[in-house]
Design an enzyme around this catalytic site. Structure first.
Site, short mmCIF file in Angstrom:
data_model
loop_
_atom_site.label_atom_id
_atom_site.label_comp_id
_atom_site.label_asym_id
_atom_site.label_seq_id
_atom_site.Cartn_x
_atom_site.Cartn_y
_atom_site.Cartn_z
N ASP A 302 0.84 -1.19 0.00
CA ASP A 302 0.00 0.00 0.00
C ASP A 302 0.88 1.25 0.00
O ASP A 302 2.10 1.18 -0.21
CB ASP A 302 -0.94 -0.04 1.20
CG ASP A 302 -2.27 0.64 0.92
OD1 ASP A 302 -2.28 1.66 0.22
OD2 ASP A 302 -3.31 0.16 1.42
N ASP A 417 -5.79 2.45 -7.13
CA ASP A 417 -6.74 2.83 -6.08
C ASP A 417 -7.36 4.20 -6.37
O ASP A 417 -6.79 5.01 -7.10
CB ASP A 417 -6.01 2.85 -4.73
CG ASP A 417 -6.96 2.67 -3.56
OD1 ASP A 417 -8.16 2.43 -3.79
OD2 ASP A 417 -6.49 2.77 -2.41
N GLU A 420 -12.42 6.10 -8.85
CA GLU A 420 -13.82 6.46 -9.20
C GLU A 420 -13.91 7.72 -10.07
O GLU A 420 -14.79 7.73 -10.95
CB GLU A 420 -14.65 6.64 -7.92
CG GLU A 420 -14.84 5.39 -7.10
CD GLU A 420 -13.61 5.09 -6.26
OE1 GLU A 420 -13.46 3.93 -5.87
OE2 GLU A 420 -12.80 6.01 -6.01
N GLU A 422 -12.35 9.14 -6.36
CA GLU A 422 -13.03 9.25 -5.07
C GLU A 422 -13.52 10.66 -4.78
O GLU A 422 -14.63 10.87 -4.31
CB GLU A 422 -12.10 8.78 -3.95
CG GLU A 422 -12.75 8.83 -2.58
CD GLU A 422 -11.96 8.13 -1.51
OE1 GLU A 422 -12.16 8.44 -0.33
OE2 GLU A 422 -11.14 7.25 -1.85
N ARG A 468 -10.61 -0.38 -8.41
CA ARG A 468 -11.79 -0.17 -7.57
C ARG A 468 -12.95 0.41 -8.38
O ARG A 468 -14.08 0.46 -7.90
CB ARG A 468 -11.43 0.76 -6.41
CG ARG A 468 -12.30 0.57 -5.19
CD ARG A 468 -11.78 1.33 -4.01
NE ARG A 468 -11.94 2.78 -4.11
CZ ARG A 468 -11.65 3.64 -3.14
NH1 ARG A 468 -11.16 3.19 -2.00
NH2 ARG A 468 -11.81 4.93 -3.31
N ASP A 485 -14.03 -0.50 0.14
CA ASP A 485 -13.67 -0.54 1.57
C ASP A 485 -14.85 -1.00 2.41
O ASP A 485 -15.49 -0.23 3.13
CB ASP A 485 -13.20 0.84 2.01
CG ASP A 485 -11.91 1.26 1.33
OD1 ASP A 485 -11.17 0.37 0.87
OD2 ASP A 485 -11.63 2.46 1.24
N HIS A 544 -7.42 -8.62 2.92
CA HIS A 544 -6.97 -7.23 3.03
C HIS A 544 -7.76 -6.55 4.14
O HIS A 544 -8.93 -6.84 4.34
CB HIS A 544 -7.20 -6.50 1.70
CG HIS A 544 -6.73 -5.07 1.69
ND1 HIS A 544 -5.42 -4.73 1.91
CD2 HIS A 544 -7.40 -3.91 1.49
CE1 HIS A 544 -5.29 -3.40 1.84
NE2 HIS A 544 -6.49 -2.88 1.59
#
Length: 805
Positions: A302, A417, A420, A422, A468, A485, A544
């Site tokens: 990560d 990651d 979107e 986000e 994601r 998540d 995870h």
């Protein structure tokens, strides 16, 4: 005083009456008349254009077998299809019969009728052409434009992407917009990977190609109407008709493509956490996992690989934090020597304090504000940041160069990651348009960039890209989406079934989840165990989490034993799972399947706590705490319990044991299940010995299965024929069983010339009188307790015929 009081009471009563009437109107929506009507039409060599009072609708045939492409524009300027679609329109004859009230159209083998006033299109469906898919509109509204589909009384609608909801989405308004949802559980209707794709129980599929944020109103504003609406004045959509859900998905994958073969190691145990903070910590965990005899194929690093966590994230640096990772190339090679791949997280956000922000800003590689400067998001969680313009070729090339340097160090794959994205303000300007208009395409184009660069610079390397968010068609770019998540809770666990199955039926075959849950909660051995059991029978197995250990080595000895045995089971089943991956790439078949895929009965739409893992295994995860048994809806057919061997007749609900160390798994009668001896990693798959277990039942007279094998690495294996495809056939008479095994004799790196095959015949009536291989008497072993006959032989290039009586 009294006069004012009287006025006040009168006003209050008026308000109450208004609210009461408004409530009635909302509770029982009134029908809105369809005011659209046909004005004229124009026929060309490959399309039909209809002019209505609302705008222009162009219709083309994509596929002779029932895929129609519709493009609407209020001003006759049609927009191009998005990158979701890879199929090109077909060339087909168009025959039109013009009557007073309708246009009767034959386009290729597809028939549809255009009613002129009010305007609607009725598409014939089914083999008898009697059923119809009805499209009203297109309509314009103050908020944009869209289409309307009438809903039959008992009609069910499935789709919309990843949602922690019942699979039947009728009675909901869904926002078709990728959106992060931290710590979600059951009931979350907005998640990271939305898709404007919907199935109807009337056996049609509609794909509303809306990269912008759009809305699906499924019988809410009007109970008998399904509205798909976009803020745009122009849009594209596709209508697909078919005999059943399997047929609809097959056609949709022709439209948007299938997923390339994954690297074989991707199907093993992929360990992750938020996050390994140093090389020493990672090495300690890996060595502990190996010492505890857990098979292991990859580790994910990560954001600590480039930063130091809260207060010093360094997002956008794209280079190793040398304080904690002093020699990454040596570390990666050391892990490879142990059969373990290294994967790194990357994000499209660049903090203003990051090492590359100034360079990228000066070159115009970020999304921009109205002044033409980098759009800096002030309230981003990790600090002030700008978003990379993944739609800009120069920015994508620059971003790729950062990846290339890490690939040269040995990095085997990527974890994209926050895609979107986000945090995504509507007014960011990209090379392809405003953020609000391309929102759902952001992660898709990021994945496209990686895929195209791998094909160019590493053409024989299979890409693994954990994502994601994305869009329809992202599967073509080797994405392995996870469900975001999720909360570490039973509610979060339950949510994974409709997410995984809906996405699988939407052409995204590798949707999976954070095994154990990601956010909140405490260490819970039972929850972790049940989640791991679901994970083993998911397309990807990847523990995870944050705050609580994600690795099994930190749980109780009982939990470790159970989880280890399940991971080992997955590794033994790798030939079966890998063959599912091949079938997906070659034919668009999903790895995990809702019951309706194999048995197209509409009552099964509502059952998603039981699913197929491939066509031969049926899995019923345990989703509630304290359960030691559960009810299972068995599809039609004959089934055997995987653990006990108990026979069950399908087409009914059965209650089966579910102790903590197992979940209900059934094998369909007539199945061939290939397995191999346990291996600690899949880096070099050893198939010198293969066990083929046939599940015999007298009701199955003939059956056929396949086994796909290759080197597990070559991205061009199918193209070059560098694979071995086994075919297993069984023919059952009253007293004899014939089994034929053959293969294409394909050659690939390190393929064994000869293999030891152990053929197990389960549930044969008794000890055979005789076994012959290629006409010669052969030795066999009979286990009366399991009613199993075992036959061992060596197989080279030639087919083998086994006769048992």
């Amino acid at each position: 005083m009294m006069s004012n009081l009287h006025v006040s009471i009168k006003s209050t009563l008026s308000l109450l009456i208004f609210l009461f009437v408004a409530g009635l109107l909302y509770a029982v929506p009134t029908e809105v008349e369809n005011s659209t009507h046909l004005i004229t039409y124009h026929q060309s060599t490959d399309n039909l254009t209809l002019k209505t009072n609302e705008g222009f609708l162009r219709i083309q045939l994509m596929d002779e077998d029932g895929i129609l492409y519709f493009s609407f524009a209020s001003d006759s300027v049609f927009i191009a299809p998005s990158d979701a679609v890879s199929l090109k329109p077909a060339t087909a004859s168009i025959i039109i019969r013009n009557t007073t009230e309708t246009l009767d159209v034959r386009m290729g083998n597809v028939y549809f009728k255009v009613a002129k006033n009010p305007f609607e299109i009725r598409i014939s469906t089914g083999t008898d052409n009697r059923d119809e898919m009805v499209i009203s509109g297109p309509f314009e509204s103050p908020g944009g434009s869209g289409i309307c589909l009438p809903l039959a009384t008992r009609e069910k609608i499935m789709g919309g992407g990843a949602r922690a909801l019942d699979i039947n989405r009728r009675g909901r308004i869904l926002q078709l917009s990728n959106q992060a949802n931290y710590g979600y559980g059951w009931g979350a209707d907005k998640l990271n990977y939305s898709l404007p794709l919907f199935y109807s129980s009337e056996k049609y599929l509609v794909f509303f190609d809306a990269p912008q944020r759009a809305t699906a109103d499924i019988g809410v504003s009007q109970r008998e109407k399904f509205r798909l609406e976009s803020p745009q004045k122009s849009f594209n959509f596709y209508a697909i008709t078919g005999a059943d859900y399997k047929n609809l998905l097959k056609k949709y994958t022709r439209l948007t493509g299938t997923q390339p073969l994954p690297p074989l190691w991707a199907l093993g145990n992929l360990q992750s956490r938020f996050g390994y903070q140093s090389e020493s910590e990672l090495t300690q965990v890996v060595d502990s996992m190996i010492k505890a005899k857990y098979p292991l194929d990859a580790v994910f690093l990560d954001l600590y690989w480039f930063g130091q966590g809260e207060g010093d994230y360094r997002m956008g640096n794209l280079s190793w934090n040398e304080e904690q990772w002093p020699d990454p190339a040596a570390m990666i090679q050391n892990l490879k020597n142990k059969g373990i791949q290294t994967l790194l997280v990357t994000e499209p956000y660049f903090l203003t304090s990051s090492a590359h922000f100034k360079e990228a800003a000066e070159k115009g590689y970020f999304g921009q504000n109205q002044e033409g400067k980098p759009y800096v998001i002030e309230d981003f969680f990790f600090g002030k940041a700008a978003l990379l313009d993944v739609f800009k070729p120069e920015a994508s090339h620059w971003f790729w160069q950062k990846h290339q340097a890490l690939i040269e160090q040995g990095v085997a794959g990527w974890w994209g990651d926050l895609g979107e994205p986000e945090k995504h303000p509507d007014s960011i300007t990209y090379h392809k348009g405003l953020s609000q208009d391309v929102h759902n395409l952001y992660g898709h184009h990021w994945a496209k960039m990686l895929s195209e660069r791998y094909r160019k610079h590493h053409p024989k390397v299979r890409l693994f890209n954990l994502v994601r968010a994305g869009y329809a068609g992202s599967q073509r770019y080797s994405v392995f989406p996870w469900s975001g998540d999720v909360a570490r809770s039973w509610s979060g666990l339950k949510a994974q079934l409709p997410i995984m199955l809906t996405m699988s039926m939407s052409g995204l075959p590798y949707m999976h989840h954070d095994v154990g849950g990601f956010a909140g909660g405490e260490m819970d051995d039972e929850l972790y165990t049940r989640w791991a059991q679901l994970g083993v029978f998911s397309p990807i197995y990847r523990p995870h989490g944050a705050g609580v250990p994600a690795e099994p080595i930190y749980y109780s000895s009982e939990t470790q034993k159970i989880v280890r045995e399940f991971i080992e089971l997955r590794y033994r089943l790798i030939p079966y799972i890998y063959t599912l991956a091949y079938r997906q790439t070659a034919f668009g078949e999903p790895l995990v399947r809702p019951l309706i895929y194999e048995q197209s009965d509409d009552y099964l739409v509502d059952i998603y706590d039981t699913y197929y893992f491939g066509k031969n295994l049926l899995v019923a995860p345990v989703l509630e705490p304290g359960q030691t048994s559960r009810k299972v809806e068995l599809p039609l057919g004959a089934w055997f319990h995987y653990y006990s061997g108990t026979f069950y007749l399908g087409g009914r609900t059965v209650e089966v044991p579910a102790p903590l160390n197992e979940i209900p798994v059934f094998v369909k009668a007539g199945s061939f299940i290939p397995t191999i001896p346990l291996q600690q990693s899949l880096n070099q798959l050893n198939t010198d010995q293969i066990t083929i277990t046939y599940y015999h039942h007298e009701s199955v007279k003939q059956s056929k299965d396949e086994l796909y094998l290759d080197c597990g690495k070559n991205a061009k294996a199918l193209e070059e024929g560098a694979y071995q495809l086994f075919t297993f056939k069984a023919e059952n008479t009253d007293k004899e069983l014939y089994i034929d095994i053959s293969h294409n004799n394909g050659v690939y790196l390190l393929r064994p010339g000869r293999r030891t095959i152990v053929l197990e015949i389960n549930h044969w009536g008794g000890k055979p009188e005789q076994v012959k291989i290629d006409g010669k008497n052969a030795e066999f072993r009979y286990l009366p307790r399991n009613k199993q006959t075992q036959i061992e032989f060596t197989m080279g290039a030639d087919p083998v015929n086994i006769r048992i009586r």
